[in-house]
Design a protein around this motif. Sequence first.
Motif, PDB file in Angstrom:
ATOM      1  N   LYS A  29       0.797  -1.232   0.000  1.00  0.00           N
ATOM      2  CA  LYS A  29       0.000   0.000   0.000  1.00  0.00           C
ATOM      3  C   LYS A  29       0.827   1.278   0.000  1.00  0.00           C
ATOM      4  O   LYS A  29       1.875   1.340   0.656  1.00  0.00           O
ATOM      5  N   TYR A  30       0.283   2.263  -0.681  1.00  0.00           N
ATOM      6  CA  TYR A  30       0.788   3.638  -0.628  1.00  0.00           C
ATOM      7  C   TYR A  30      -0.035   4.354   0.438  1.00  0.00           C
ATOM      8  O   TYR A  30      -1.255   4.433   0.312  1.00  0.00           O
ATOM      9  N   TRP A  31       0.606   4.798   1.481  1.00  0.00           N
ATOM     10  CA  TRP A  31      -0.124   5.527   2.539  1.00  0.00           C
ATOM     11  C   TRP A  31       0.855   6.499   3.163  1.00  0.00           C
ATOM     12  O   TRP A  31       1.716   6.109   3.936  1.00  0.00           O
ATOM     13  N   GLY A 159      -2.927   9.891  -6.473  1.00  0.00           N
ATOM     14  CA  GLY A 159      -1.705   9.085  -6.519  1.00  0.00           C
ATOM     15  C   GLY A 159      -1.902   7.701  -7.107  1.00  0.00           C
ATOM     16  O   GLY A 159      -1.272   7.326  -8.108  1.00  0.00           O
ATOM     17  N   SER A 160      -2.821   6.929  -6.512  1.00  0.00           N
ATOM     18  CA  SER A 160      -2.965   5.533  -6.924  1.00  0.00           C
ATOM     19  C   SER A 160      -3.475   5.405  -8.355  1.00  0.00           C
ATOM     20  O   SER A 160      -3.363   4.337  -8.962  1.00  0.00           O
ATOM     21  N   ALA A 161      -4.031   6.472  -8.921  1.00  0.00           N
ATOM     22  CA  ALA A 161      -4.542   6.428 -10.295  1.00  0.00           C
ATOM     23  C   ALA A 161      -3.429   6.122 -11.301  1.00  0.00           C
ATOM     24  O   ALA A 161      -3.670   5.513 -12.344  1.00  0.00           O
ATOM     25  N   CYS A 162      -2.203   6.514 -10.969  1.00  0.00           N
ATOM     26  CA  CYS A 162      -1.118   6.346 -11.948  1.00  0.00           C
ATOM     27  C   CYS A 162      -0.867   4.869 -12.244  1.00  0.00           C
ATOM     28  O   CYS A 162      -0.321   4.534 -13.282  1.00  0.00           O
ATOM     29  N   ARG A 163      -1.292   3.973 -11.325  1.00  0.00           N
ATOM     30  CA  ARG A 163      -1.078   2.536 -11.561  1.00  0.00           C
ATOM     31  C   ARG A 163      -2.131   1.940 -12.488  1.00  0.00           C
ATOM     32  O   ARG A 163      -1.950   0.850 -13.010  1.00  0.00           O
ATOM     33  N   SER A 164      -3.255   2.646 -12.671  1.00  0.00           N
ATOM     34  CA  SER A 164      -4.371   2.085 -13.462  1.00  0.00           C
ATOM     35  C   SER A 164      -4.128   2.121 -14.966  1.00  0.00           C
ATOM     36  O   SER A 164      -4.923   1.595 -15.722  1.00  0.00           O
ATOM     37  N   GLY A 220      -6.224  11.121   5.426  1.00  0.00           N
ATOM     38  CA  GLY A 220      -5.485   9.958   5.925  1.00  0.00           C
ATOM     39  C   GLY A 220      -4.006  10.030   5.604  1.00  0.00           C
ATOM     40  O   GLY A 220      -3.151   9.828   6.483  1.00  0.00           O
ATOM     41  N   HIS A 221      -3.672  10.375   4.348  1.00  0.00           N
ATOM     42  CA  HIS A 221      -2.257  10.510   3.956  1.00  0.00           C
ATOM     43  C   HIS A 221      -1.572  11.565   4.821  1.00  0.00           C
ATOM     44  O   HIS A 221      -0.460  11.369   5.295  1.00  0.00           O
ATOM     45  N   SER A 222      -2.257  12.705   5.004  1.00  0.00           N
ATOM     46  CA  SER A 222      -1.599  13.817   5.711  1.00  0.00           C
ATOM     47  C   SER A 222      -1.362  13.463   7.179  1.00  0.00           C
ATOM     48  O   SER A 222      -0.408  13.951   7.790  1.00  0.00           O
ATOM     49  N   LEU A 307      -7.509  -5.001   1.965  1.00  0.00           N
ATOM     50  CA  LEU A 307      -8.445  -3.912   2.259  1.00  0.00           C
ATOM     51  C   LEU A 307      -7.959  -2.649   1.578  1.00  0.00           C
ATOM     52  O   LEU A 307      -6.757  -2.444   1.416  1.00  0.00           O
ATOM     53  N   ASP A 308      -8.893  -1.812   1.207  1.00  0.00           N
ATOM     54  CA  ASP A 308      -8.589  -0.492   0.694  1.00  0.00           C
ATOM     55  C   ASP A 308      -8.742   0.468   1.875  1.00  0.00           C
ATOM     56  O   ASP A 308      -8.938   0.013   2.990  1.00  0.00           O
ATOM     57  N   ALA A 309      -8.726   1.762   1.614  1.00  0.00           N
ATOM     58  CA  ALA A 309      -8.991   2.697   2.709  1.00  0.00           C
ATOM     59  C   ALA A 309     -10.500   2.779   2.906  1.00  0.00           C
ATOM     60  O   ALA A 309     -11.136   3.771   2.567  1.00  0.00           O
TER      61      ALA A 309
HETATM   62  O1  PMV Z   1      -4.674   7.574  -4.435  1.00  0.00           O
HETATM   63  P1  PMV Z   1      -5.234   7.930  -3.119  1.00  0.00           P
HETATM   64  O2  PMV Z   1      -4.779   9.250  -2.629  1.00  0.00           O
HETATM   65  O3  PMV Z   1      -6.746   7.790  -3.100  1.00  0.00           O
HETATM   66  O4  PMV Z   1      -4.686   6.880  -2.017  1.00  0.00           O
HETATM   67  C1  PMV Z   1      -4.967   5.532  -2.080  1.00  0.00           C
HETATM   68  C2  PMV Z   1      -4.396   4.806  -0.945  1.00  0.00           C
HETATM   69  C3  PMV Z   1      -4.767   3.336  -0.833  1.00  0.00           C
HETATM   70  O5  PMV Z   1      -5.809   2.988  -1.705  1.00  0.00           O
HETATM   71  C4  PMV Z   1      -5.228   3.059   0.581  1.00  0.00           C
HETATM   72  C5  PMV Z   1      -3.552   2.442  -1.081  1.00  0.00           C
HETATM   73  C6  PMV Z   1      -3.089   2.314  -2.491  1.00  0.00           C
HETATM   74  O6  PMV Z   1      -1.884   2.162  -2.682  1.00  0.00           O
HETATM   75  O7  PMV Z   1      -3.932   2.314  -3.412  1.00  0.00           O
END
Ligand code: PMV
Length: 350
Positions: A29-31, A159-164, A220-222, A307-309
């Motif tokens: 996870k990215y958090w 952030g996580s959108a870049c992986r899609s 949450g990130h902050s 789990l996601d957030a």
């Molecule tokens: O991309 P964001 O800012 O919505 O953060 C997503 C964070 C998690 O979904 C909880 C983990 C992840 O890596 O996708």
Amino acid sequence: MTEFSGNTYFKISSQKVAQSCPSNIALIKYWGKYAGQIPANPSISYTLSNCKTNTELEFIAEDKFSVQTFLAGKEEVKFASKIEKYFKSIEEYLPWILKGKYIIRTENTFPHSSGIASSASGFGAVAKCLMALDEIFSGSLDCDTKLRKESFLARLGSGSACRSLYDGLVVWGETREVAGSSDLYAVPYPDSDIHDVFRNFNDWVLLIHEGEKSVSSTVGHSLMNTNPYAERRFQEAHENFSTLKRILKTGDLTAFFQLVEHEALTLHAMMMMSEPAFILMKSGTLNVINKIWEFRKETGLPLSFTLDAGANVHLLFPANKQEDRIKEFIVKELLQFTQNNGVVKDVMNF
Ligand code: PMV
């Protein structure tokens, strides 16, 4: 000038483009992040197949910049102001972007308010639409550069959108375990390093709690900025990458489940250790987790979760000859913990 600076010679015209982008689910996870959407640690995810956002973007060349957005046919003013802010922030990379009016119509293939993150697929689809316009206005880029820039732009939205933007297993964030990995955009995980068992995997999302989350992922990130466990967590994500690399190569499902579940629980532990603390899991989430552990102990069948957030549980299990017994268990024992028998059935196949 950076690799992604836009071409200052462009010719705009009114256009309509349409693009589709899937959602993704992170295994590591990215958090926690730094200024400019730089992740505090590397992450890796599976890109889903059925959970997608379809977006149509109409650009009307005119002097005044404005954005109007519709979600499933209904005007969404809040989303429009988010997109407006986002477009203003990326002018350096698309110098024509503020030179017109946008009408954006978007719809998700998964139920609205299901709690499934739509920001990854949503910003992915918008970034693809923008690059389609850029190709018309500024000329084309080679395929790899275009994909990288789509990923770069999507990251600046969420952030996580870049992986899609890529299929299969995708890495975002610099790690010595993956050559070419970057904090600025995602890259596909090297295909030759993936065991076949991970190429055909189910992800059934149990909708435990539909509706808005009590704490957004931005907040949450902050909160990781002041979390006393943050540095250790970031370090651990790096360590987990090395472990996962070996697992992905050897096909060790037991170790895979252990690592993925540890990552999911760590994400939620970080939320509980934040100041102020918050909890996004619901009692149904915990019931499902305990049921999965019991089931695995009793049957030895390969069912796991992440789990996601949020409260929803992603059920991970290989698509193979044992899957029917697992699906039977899910329907019989786990659906009772969802709201309205909600389950979204997805599969990763690459
Ligand atoms: O991309 P964001 O800012 O919505 O953060 C997503 C964070 C998690 O979904 C909880 C983990 C992840 O890596 O996708």
